[in-house]
Design an enzyme around this catalytic site. Sequence first.
Site, PDB file in Angstrom:
ATOM      1  N   CYS A 260       1.527   2.041  12.330  1.00  0.00           N
ATOM      2  CA  CYS A 260       2.655   2.903  11.948  1.00  0.00           C
ATOM      3  C   CYS A 260       3.029   3.840  13.085  1.00  0.00           C
ATOM      4  O   CYS A 260       4.166   4.274  13.187  1.00  0.00           O
ATOM      5  CB  CYS A 260       2.300   3.755  10.747  1.00  0.00           C
ATOM      6  SG  CYS A 260       1.907   2.748   9.355  1.00  0.00           S
TER       7      CYS A 260
ATOM      8  N   GLY B 199       0.820  -1.208   0.000  1.00  0.00           N
ATOM      9  CA  GLY B 199       0.000   0.000   0.000  1.00  0.00           C
ATOM     10  C   GLY B 199       0.854   1.258   0.000  1.00  0.00           C
ATOM     11  O   GLY B 199       0.529   2.247  -0.663  1.00  0.00           O
TER      12      GLY B 199
HETATM   13  N1  PLP Z   1      -2.825   3.080   3.744  1.00  0.00           N
HETATM   14  C1  PLP Z   1      -3.566   2.697   4.790  1.00  0.00           C
HETATM   15  C2  PLP Z   1      -4.907   3.324   5.006  1.00  0.00           C
HETATM   16  C3  PLP Z   1      -3.093   1.721   5.669  1.00  0.00           C
HETATM   17  O1  PLP Z   1      -3.843   1.360   6.713  1.00  0.00           O
HETATM   18  C4  PLP Z   1      -1.814   1.146   5.418  1.00  0.00           C
HETATM   19  C5  PLP Z   1      -1.253   0.140   6.350  1.00  0.00           C
HETATM   20  O2  PLP Z   1      -1.519   0.122   7.520  1.00  0.00           O
HETATM   21  C6  PLP Z   1      -1.102   1.576   4.295  1.00  0.00           C
HETATM   22  C7  PLP Z   1      -1.624   2.537   3.483  1.00  0.00           C
HETATM   23  C8  PLP Z   1       0.258   1.001   3.988  1.00  0.00           C
HETATM   24  O3  PLP Z   1       0.149  -0.271   3.414  1.00  0.00           O
HETATM   25  P1  PLP Z   1       1.398  -1.284   3.473  1.00  0.00           P
HETATM   26  O4  PLP Z   1       1.507  -1.737   4.896  1.00  0.00           O
HETATM   27  O5  PLP Z   1       1.000  -2.385   2.531  1.00  0.00           O
HETATM   28  O6  PLP Z   1       2.580  -0.539   3.003  1.00  0.00           O
END
Ligand code: PLP
Length: 411
Positions: free
Chosen positions: A350, A69
Amino acid sequence: MIFLDAAATTPVRREVLEAMWPFLTGEFGNPSSHHSLGDAAARALTEARQVVAAALNCRPGEVTFTSGGTEADNLAVKGLALARQAVNPALNRVAVSAIEHPAVEESARYLERFHGFAVDIIPVDGYGRVTPEALAAVLTPETALASVMYANNEIGTIQPIRQLAALARERGIPFHTDAVQAAGWLPLDTKSLGVDAMSISGHKLGAPKGNGALFVRGRTRVEPLMHGGGQERGRRSGTENVAGAVALATALATVATAQPTASGFTRPGQQPTAEGQGAPAVPGHAARVSGLRDAFIRDILAGVPGALLTGHPAERLPSVASFCFPGTSGESVLLELERQGIICSSGSACAAGSDAPSPVLMALGIDPEIAQTAVRFSFDSTISAQELVEVAGAVRTAVASVQALSGAWRA
Ligand code: PLP
Protein backbone atom coordinates in the site's frame (compact mmCIF):
# COMPACT_ATOMS: atom_id res chain seq x y z
CA MET A 1 12.42 -15.52 -10.59
CA ILE A 2 12.22 -15.96 -6.82
CA PHE A 3 9.06 -14.29 -5.51
CA LEU A 4 9.49 -13.08 -1.94
CA ASP A 5 6.56 -10.67 -1.74
CA ALA A 6 3.83 -13.08 -0.61
CA ALA A 7 2.67 -10.62 2.08
CA ALA A 8 1.57 -8.35 -0.79
CA THR A 9 -0.29 -11.07 -2.63
CA THR A 10 -0.08 -14.68 -3.79
CA PRO A 11 -0.83 -16.48 -7.06
CA VAL A 12 -4.17 -18.27 -7.30
CA ARG A 13 -3.87 -21.94 -6.35
CA ARG A 14 -4.98 -24.48 -8.93
CA GLU A 15 -7.46 -26.12 -6.49
CA VAL A 16 -8.99 -22.70 -5.84
CA LEU A 17 -9.37 -21.92 -9.53
CA GLU A 18 -10.96 -25.31 -10.16
CA ALA A 19 -13.40 -24.90 -7.26
CA MET A 20 -14.53 -21.42 -8.32
CA TRP A 21 -14.64 -22.07 -12.08
CA PRO A 22 -18.21 -23.50 -12.22
CA PHE A 23 -19.59 -20.39 -10.51
CA LEU A 24 -18.02 -18.16 -13.16
CA THR A 25 -19.36 -20.30 -16.00
CA GLY A 26 -22.22 -22.83 -16.05
CA GLU A 27 -23.47 -22.24 -12.50
CA PHE A 28 -23.51 -18.47 -12.76
CA GLY A 29 -26.81 -17.92 -10.92
CA ASN A 30 -27.62 -15.12 -8.51
CA PRO A 31 -28.02 -16.70 -5.05
CA SER A 32 -31.15 -14.60 -4.45
CA SER A 33 -32.93 -15.98 -7.55
CA HIS A 34 -35.70 -18.54 -6.99
CA HIS A 35 -34.86 -20.98 -9.74
CA SER A 36 -32.48 -23.88 -10.07
CA LEU A 37 -29.46 -21.78 -11.08
CA GLY A 38 -30.06 -19.42 -8.16
CA ASP A 39 -30.50 -22.36 -5.79
CA ALA A 40 -27.19 -23.88 -6.89
CA ALA A 41 -25.41 -20.57 -6.25
CA ALA A 42 -27.11 -20.19 -2.86
CA ARG A 43 -26.03 -23.72 -1.90
CA ALA A 44 -22.44 -22.99 -2.89
CA LEU A 45 -22.50 -19.82 -0.80
CA THR A 46 -23.89 -21.69 2.19
CA GLU A 47 -21.24 -24.38 1.90
CA ALA A 48 -18.46 -21.82 1.48
CA ARG A 49 -19.69 -20.03 4.60
CA GLN A 50 -19.67 -23.32 6.54
CA VAL A 51 -16.09 -24.01 5.48
CA VAL A 52 -14.93 -20.52 6.46
CA ALA A 53 -16.80 -20.86 9.77
CA ALA A 54 -15.03 -24.19 10.43
CA ALA A 55 -11.67 -22.51 9.80
CA LEU A 56 -12.53 -19.72 12.24
CA ASN A 57 -14.30 -22.05 14.70
CA CYS A 58 -17.47 -20.00 14.65
CA ARG A 59 -21.04 -20.31 13.42
CA PRO A 60 -21.72 -19.76 9.71
CA GLY A 61 -24.06 -16.90 10.61
CA GLU A 62 -21.11 -15.08 12.18
CA VAL A 63 -19.30 -14.86 8.80
CA THR A 64 -19.93 -11.94 6.44
CA PHE A 65 -18.33 -12.15 3.00
CA THR A 66 -16.70 -8.91 1.85
CA SER A 67 -14.69 -7.61 -1.08
CA GLY A 68 -11.44 -8.17 0.82
CA GLY A 69 -9.47 -7.30 3.92
CA THR A 70 -9.95 -3.56 3.50
CA GLU A 71 -13.72 -3.82 3.47
CA ALA A 72 -13.72 -6.29 6.37
CA ASP A 73 -11.61 -3.83 8.43
CA ASN A 74 -13.85 -0.89 7.49
CA LEU A 75 -16.97 -2.84 8.40
CA ALA A 76 -15.47 -3.91 11.71
CA VAL A 77 -14.15 -0.54 12.83
CA LYS A 78 -16.90 1.74 11.53
CA GLY A 79 -19.71 -0.80 11.77
CA LEU A 80 -19.11 -1.88 15.37
CA ALA A 81 -18.25 1.59 16.70
CA LEU A 82 -21.24 3.29 15.04
CA ALA A 83 -23.64 0.55 16.16
CA ARG A 84 -22.49 0.90 19.75
CA GLN A 85 -22.68 4.69 19.63
CA ALA A 86 -26.22 4.49 18.27
CA VAL A 87 -27.23 2.68 21.46
CA ASN A 88 -25.09 4.78 23.81
CA PRO A 89 -23.96 8.21 22.50
CA ALA A 90 -21.37 8.45 25.29
CA LEU A 91 -19.30 5.79 23.48
CA ASN A 92 -17.22 8.14 21.36
CA ARG A 93 -13.65 6.78 21.38
CA VAL A 94 -11.90 4.05 19.43
CA ALA A 95 -8.50 2.57 20.31
CA VAL A 96 -6.22 1.28 17.55
CA SER A 97 -2.57 0.26 17.65
CA ALA A 98 0.16 2.50 16.25
CA ILE A 99 1.05 -0.04 13.54
CA GLU A 100 -2.33 -0.86 12.02
CA HIS A 101 -2.83 -1.28 8.29
CA PRO A 102 -4.35 1.88 6.75
CA ALA A 103 -7.66 -0.01 6.37
CA VAL A 104 -8.03 0.13 10.17
CA GLU A 105 -6.18 3.38 10.82
CA GLU A 106 -8.09 5.35 8.18
CA SER A 107 -11.42 3.86 9.28
CA ALA A 108 -10.72 5.21 12.76
CA ARG A 109 -9.76 8.60 11.28
CA TYR A 110 -13.03 8.62 9.33
CA LEU A 111 -14.92 8.16 12.60
CA GLU A 112 -12.93 11.07 14.01
CA ARG A 113 -13.59 13.37 11.04
CA PHE A 114 -17.24 12.64 10.43
CA HIS A 115 -18.69 11.17 13.63
CA GLY A 116 -16.93 13.05 16.43
CA PHE A 117 -14.97 10.08 17.77
CA ALA A 118 -11.59 10.49 19.45
CA VAL A 119 -8.90 8.05 18.28
CA ASP A 120 -6.62 6.65 20.97
CA ILE A 121 -3.39 5.24 19.57
CA ILE A 122 -2.03 2.25 21.48
CA PRO A 123 1.78 2.52 21.44
CA VAL A 124 4.04 -0.43 20.59
CA ASP A 125 7.43 -1.39 21.99
CA GLY A 126 10.65 -1.48 19.96
CA TYR A 127 9.64 -4.88 18.51
CA GLY A 128 6.20 -3.64 17.48
CA ARG A 129 4.35 -5.42 20.30
CA VAL A 130 1.31 -4.03 22.08
CA THR A 131 1.56 -4.98 25.74
CA PRO A 132 -1.58 -5.56 27.82
CA GLU A 133 -0.45 -2.61 29.97
CA ALA A 134 -0.31 -0.32 26.93
CA LEU A 135 -3.80 -1.37 25.88
CA ALA A 136 -5.17 -0.99 29.43
CA ALA A 137 -3.74 2.53 29.60
CA VAL A 138 -5.83 3.81 26.66
CA LEU A 139 -9.16 2.06 27.33
CA THR A 140 -11.80 4.27 28.92
CA PRO A 141 -15.49 3.85 29.77
CA GLU A 142 -16.18 5.78 26.52
CA THR A 143 -14.22 3.35 24.29
CA ALA A 144 -16.58 1.86 21.71
CA LEU A 145 -14.05 -0.54 20.14
CA ALA A 146 -10.43 -1.64 20.34
CA SER A 147 -8.59 -2.95 17.29
CA VAL A 148 -5.13 -4.54 17.27
CA MET A 149 -3.83 -6.52 14.30
CA TYR A 150 -2.91 -10.19 14.79
CA ALA A 151 0.37 -9.94 12.85
CA ASN A 152 1.95 -6.96 11.14
CA ASN A 153 2.35 -6.86 7.36
CA GLU A 154 5.71 -5.02 7.34
CA ILE A 155 7.65 -6.52 10.22
CA GLY A 156 5.73 -9.74 10.90
CA THR A 157 5.43 -9.11 14.65
CA ILE A 158 2.66 -11.21 16.25
CA GLN A 159 0.54 -9.63 18.97
CA PRO A 160 -0.57 -11.37 22.17
CA ILE A 161 -4.15 -11.30 20.87
CA ARG A 162 -5.62 -13.68 23.44
CA GLN A 163 -4.45 -11.50 26.35
CA LEU A 164 -5.43 -8.24 24.65
CA ALA A 165 -8.90 -9.50 23.75
CA ALA A 166 -9.43 -10.79 27.31
CA LEU A 167 -8.47 -7.42 28.71
CA ALA A 168 -10.94 -5.57 26.48
CA ARG A 169 -13.64 -8.12 27.27
CA GLU A 170 -13.17 -7.60 31.05
CA ARG A 171 -14.06 -3.96 30.40
CA GLY A 172 -17.02 -4.81 28.13
CA ILE A 173 -15.28 -3.36 25.06
CA PRO A 174 -15.57 -5.26 21.75
CA PHE A 175 -12.18 -6.30 20.34
CA HIS A 176 -11.40 -6.56 16.61
CA THR A 177 -8.28 -8.05 15.07
CA ASP A 178 -7.05 -7.74 11.49
CA ALA A 179 -5.88 -11.29 10.75
CA VAL A 180 -5.18 -10.69 7.05
CA GLN A 181 -1.48 -11.59 7.40
CA ALA A 182 -1.99 -14.20 10.09
CA ALA A 183 -4.33 -16.35 8.01
CA GLY A 184 -2.52 -19.40 6.68
CA TRP A 185 0.21 -19.15 9.31
CA LEU A 186 -1.38 -18.81 12.75
CA PRO A 187 -4.40 -20.40 14.44
CA LEU A 188 -7.59 -18.57 13.51
CA ASP A 189 -9.77 -20.08 16.23
CA THR A 190 -11.97 -17.11 17.19
CA LYS A 191 -13.19 -18.90 20.33
CA SER A 192 -9.79 -19.53 21.81
CA LEU A 193 -8.53 -16.10 20.74
CA GLY A 194 -11.59 -14.54 22.39
CA VAL A 195 -11.98 -11.84 19.73
CA ASP A 196 -15.34 -10.26 18.87
CA ALA A 197 -14.46 -9.51 15.26
CA MET A 198 -11.74 -10.70 12.87
CA SER A 199 -10.90 -9.79 9.25
CA ILE A 200 -9.34 -12.06 6.63
CA SER A 201 -8.54 -11.64 2.93
CA GLY A 202 -8.43 -14.30 0.19
CA HIS A 203 -5.55 -13.07 -1.96
CA LYS A 204 -2.95 -13.61 0.75
CA LEU A 205 -3.88 -17.30 0.76
CA GLY A 206 -4.05 -18.35 -2.87
CA ALA A 207 -7.52 -17.01 -3.76
CA PRO A 208 -7.95 -14.17 -6.27
CA LYS A 209 -7.92 -10.55 -5.20
CA GLY A 210 -11.23 -9.00 -4.16
CA ASN A 211 -12.69 -11.35 -1.58
CA GLY A 212 -12.49 -11.62 2.17
CA ALA A 213 -14.61 -12.11 5.25
CA LEU A 214 -15.41 -10.55 8.58
CA PHE A 215 -16.23 -12.67 11.61
CA VAL A 216 -18.50 -10.89 14.11
CA ARG A 217 -19.41 -12.72 17.28
CA GLY A 218 -22.98 -13.67 18.05
CA ARG A 219 -25.42 -10.86 18.36
CA THR A 220 -22.83 -8.07 18.28
CA ARG A 221 -24.47 -5.22 16.42
CA VAL A 222 -22.86 -3.93 13.21
CA GLU A 223 -23.97 -0.85 11.32
CA PRO A 224 -23.75 -1.82 7.63
CA LEU A 225 -21.66 0.28 5.25
CA MET A 226 -23.41 -0.98 2.11
CA HIS A 227 -27.14 -0.45 1.88
CA GLY A 228 -29.38 -2.20 -0.59
CA GLY A 229 -31.02 -5.58 -0.92
CA GLY A 230 -30.11 -6.82 2.56
CA GLN A 231 -27.79 -9.66 1.55
CA GLU A 232 -25.43 -11.14 4.16
CA ARG A 233 -28.16 -10.87 6.80
CA GLY A 234 -28.38 -7.14 6.20
CA ARG A 235 -24.71 -6.59 7.05
CA ARG A 236 -23.45 -6.18 3.52
CA SER A 237 -25.89 -5.54 0.71
CA GLY A 238 -24.95 -6.37 -2.86
CA THR A 239 -25.16 -9.53 -4.96
CA GLU A 240 -22.72 -11.93 -3.37
CA ASN A 241 -19.45 -12.84 -5.08
CA VAL A 242 -20.22 -16.56 -5.09
CA ALA A 243 -17.05 -17.59 -6.93
CA GLY A 244 -15.02 -15.38 -4.58
CA ALA A 245 -16.61 -16.92 -1.49
CA VAL A 246 -15.94 -20.43 -2.83
CA ALA A 247 -12.36 -19.36 -3.59
CA LEU A 248 -11.81 -18.02 -0.08
CA ALA A 249 -13.26 -21.18 1.49
CA THR A 250 -11.18 -23.44 -0.73
CA ALA A 251 -8.02 -21.44 -0.06
CA LEU A 252 -8.55 -21.70 3.71
CA ALA A 253 -9.31 -25.41 3.42
CA THR A 254 -6.33 -26.05 1.15
CA VAL A 255 -3.94 -24.27 3.48
CA ALA A 256 -5.35 -26.34 6.28
CA THR A 257 -5.23 -29.71 4.52
CA ALA A 258 -1.57 -29.10 3.74
CA GLN A 259 -1.05 -29.35 7.49
CA PRO A 260 -0.21 -32.52 9.35
CA THR A 261 -1.99 -31.17 12.46
CA ALA A 262 -5.13 -30.12 10.61
CA SER A 263 -8.43 -31.69 11.53
CA GLY A 264 -11.90 -31.22 10.29
CA PHE A 265 -11.36 -28.93 7.31
CA THR A 266 -13.44 -29.63 4.28
CA ARG A 267 -13.86 -28.34 0.77
CA PRO A 268 -17.14 -26.91 -0.52
CA GLY A 269 -19.29 -29.88 -1.45
CA GLN A 270 -17.96 -32.05 1.36
CA GLN A 271 -19.39 -32.38 4.84
CA PRO A 272 -18.28 -29.35 6.90
CA THR A 273 -16.87 -29.67 10.41
CA ALA A 274 -19.45 -29.48 13.16
CA GLU A 275 -19.14 -26.18 14.96
CA GLY A 276 -17.33 -26.53 18.25
CA GLN A 277 -14.95 -29.29 17.15
CA GLY A 278 -12.24 -26.69 17.10
CA ALA A 279 -10.22 -25.19 14.29
CA PRO A 280 -6.74 -26.59 13.67
CA ALA A 281 -3.86 -25.20 15.66
CA VAL A 282 -0.72 -23.89 14.00
CA PRO A 283 -0.49 -24.92 10.34
CA GLY A 284 2.07 -27.71 9.80
CA HIS A 285 4.08 -25.85 7.15
CA ALA A 286 4.55 -22.98 9.61
CA ALA A 287 7.22 -24.82 11.61
CA ARG A 288 9.23 -25.70 8.49
CA VAL A 289 9.07 -22.16 7.11
CA SER A 290 9.92 -20.65 10.54
CA GLY A 291 13.11 -22.72 10.56
CA LEU A 292 14.05 -21.49 7.07
CA ARG A 293 13.22 -17.90 8.06
CA ASP A 294 15.49 -18.12 11.12
CA ALA A 295 18.38 -19.51 9.06
CA PHE A 296 17.85 -16.72 6.50
CA ILE A 297 17.81 -14.04 9.23
CA ARG A 298 21.04 -15.46 10.69
CA ASP A 299 22.65 -15.46 7.24
CA ILE A 300 21.69 -11.86 6.57
CA LEU A 301 22.74 -10.56 9.99
CA ALA A 302 26.07 -12.39 9.77
CA GLY A 303 26.77 -11.59 6.13
CA VAL A 304 25.56 -8.01 5.63
CA PRO A 305 27.53 -5.45 7.68
CA GLY A 306 25.24 -3.17 9.70
CA ALA A 307 22.02 -5.08 8.84
CA LEU A 308 19.27 -4.65 11.43
CA LEU A 309 16.34 -7.01 11.91
CA THR A 310 13.06 -5.14 12.35
CA GLY A 311 10.22 -6.59 14.43
CA HIS A 312 10.27 -9.27 17.10
CA PRO A 313 13.08 -11.85 16.81
CA ALA A 314 10.82 -14.80 17.78
CA GLU A 315 7.18 -13.65 17.93
CA ARG A 316 7.00 -13.08 14.20
CA LEU A 317 5.18 -14.58 11.24
CA PRO A 318 7.02 -17.63 9.86
CA SER A 319 6.75 -15.95 6.47
CA VAL A 320 8.32 -12.54 7.12
CA ALA A 321 11.96 -11.48 7.46
CA SER A 322 12.38 -7.68 7.47
CA PHE A 323 15.53 -5.61 7.74
CA CYS A 324 17.02 -2.16 7.49
CA PHE A 325 20.30 -1.82 5.62
CA PRO A 326 21.83 1.48 6.80
CA GLY A 327 23.83 3.31 4.14
CA THR A 328 21.47 2.24 1.34
CA SER A 329 18.04 3.21 0.20
CA GLY A 330 15.56 0.35 0.38
CA GLU A 331 14.34 1.09 -3.15
CA SER A 332 17.86 0.79 -4.64
CA VAL A 333 18.40 -2.56 -2.93
CA LEU A 334 15.08 -3.75 -4.36
CA LEU A 335 16.13 -2.72 -7.85
CA GLU A 336 19.47 -4.51 -7.50
CA LEU A 337 17.72 -7.64 -6.28
CA GLU A 338 15.17 -7.53 -9.08
CA ARG A 339 18.05 -7.39 -11.56
CA GLN A 340 19.15 -10.70 -10.04
CA GLY A 341 15.63 -12.15 -10.39
CA ILE A 342 14.50 -11.67 -6.80
CA ILE A 343 11.21 -9.88 -6.13
CA CYS A 344 10.62 -8.42 -2.68
CA SER A 345 9.43 -5.08 -1.31
CA SER A 346 10.43 -2.22 0.93
CA GLY A 347 7.43 -2.65 3.20
CA SER A 348 3.72 -2.72 2.60
CA ALA A 349 2.43 -2.77 -0.99
CA CYS A 350 0.00 0.00 0.00
CA ALA A 351 2.91 2.34 0.70
CA ALA A 352 4.96 1.33 -2.35
CA GLY A 353 6.11 4.34 -4.32
CA SER A 354 5.76 6.63 -1.30
CA ASP A 355 8.92 8.49 -0.24
CA ALA A 356 7.76 8.87 3.34
CA PRO A 357 9.42 6.54 5.85
CA SER A 358 7.12 3.76 7.03
CA PRO A 359 4.86 4.86 9.92
CA VAL A 360 5.19 1.31 11.27
CA LEU A 361 8.98 1.58 11.56
CA MET A 362 8.68 5.08 13.00
CA ALA A 363 6.28 3.76 15.66
CA LEU A 364 9.02 1.28 16.65
CA GLY A 365 11.29 4.27 17.32
CA ILE A 366 13.48 3.68 14.26
CA ASP A 367 15.19 6.79 12.92
CA PRO A 368 13.46 8.04 9.70
CA GLU A 369 16.73 7.86 7.76
CA ILE A 370 17.24 4.22 8.75
CA ALA A 371 13.54 3.48 8.11
CA GLN A 372 14.08 4.52 4.46
CA THR A 373 16.42 1.56 4.06
CA ALA A 374 13.80 -1.11 4.86
CA VAL A 375 13.46 -4.29 2.82
CA ARG A 376 10.85 -7.00 3.49
CA PHE A 377 11.15 -10.61 2.36
CA SER A 378 7.89 -12.54 2.63
CA PHE A 379 7.59 -16.20 1.66
CA ASP A 380 4.82 -18.61 0.84
CA SER A 381 4.73 -22.22 2.00
CA THR A 382 6.68 -23.49 -1.04
CA ILE A 383 9.91 -21.66 -0.18
CA SER A 384 13.04 -23.84 -0.07
CA ALA A 385 16.28 -23.65 1.91
CA GLN A 386 18.26 -23.51 -1.33
CA GLU A 387 16.31 -20.49 -2.59
CA LEU A 388 16.92 -18.62 0.65
CA VAL A 389 20.65 -19.36 0.55
CA GLU A 390 20.70 -17.89 -2.98
CA VAL A 391 18.72 -14.86 -1.85
CA ALA A 392 21.02 -14.23 1.13
CA GLY A 393 24.01 -14.22 -1.24
CA ALA A 394 22.24 -11.83 -3.61
CA VAL A 395 21.35 -9.50 -0.72
CA ARG A 396 25.01 -9.36 0.37
CA THR A 397 26.05 -8.32 -3.13
CA ALA A 398 23.14 -5.90 -3.63
CA VAL A 399 23.67 -4.09 -0.33
CA ALA A 400 27.43 -3.87 -0.86
CA SER A 401 27.02 -2.39 -4.34
CA VAL A 402 24.37 0.14 -3.24
CA GLN A 403 26.53 1.15 -0.24
CA ALA A 404 29.56 1.55 -2.51
CA LEU A 405 27.58 3.67 -4.96
CA SER A 406 26.09 5.92 -2.32
CA GLY A 407 29.52 6.22 -0.66
CA ALA A 408 31.06 7.30 -3.99
CA TRP A 409 28.18 9.72 -4.55
CA ARG A 410 28.63 11.30 -1.11
CA ALA A 411 32.40 11.60 -1.67
N1 PLP B 1 -4.76 -5.68 6.52
C1 PLP B 1 -3.50 -6.10 6.36
C2 PLP B 1 -2.68 -6.40 7.57
C3 PLP B 1 -2.97 -6.26 5.09
O1 PLP B 1 -1.70 -6.68 4.95
C4 PLP B 1 -3.79 -5.97 3.96
C5 PLP B 1 -3.25 -6.08 2.59
O2 PLP B 1 -2.09 -5.91 2.33
C6 PLP B 1 -5.10 -5.55 4.19
C7 PLP B 1 -5.56 -5.41 5.47
C8 PLP B 1 -6.02 -5.22 3.04
O3 PLP B 1 -6.51 -6.39 2.44
P1 PLP B 1 -7.06 -6.35 0.93
O4 PLP B 1 -5.86 -6.19 0.05
O5 PLP B 1 -7.74 -7.67 0.76
O6 PLP B 1 -8.00 -5.21 0.85
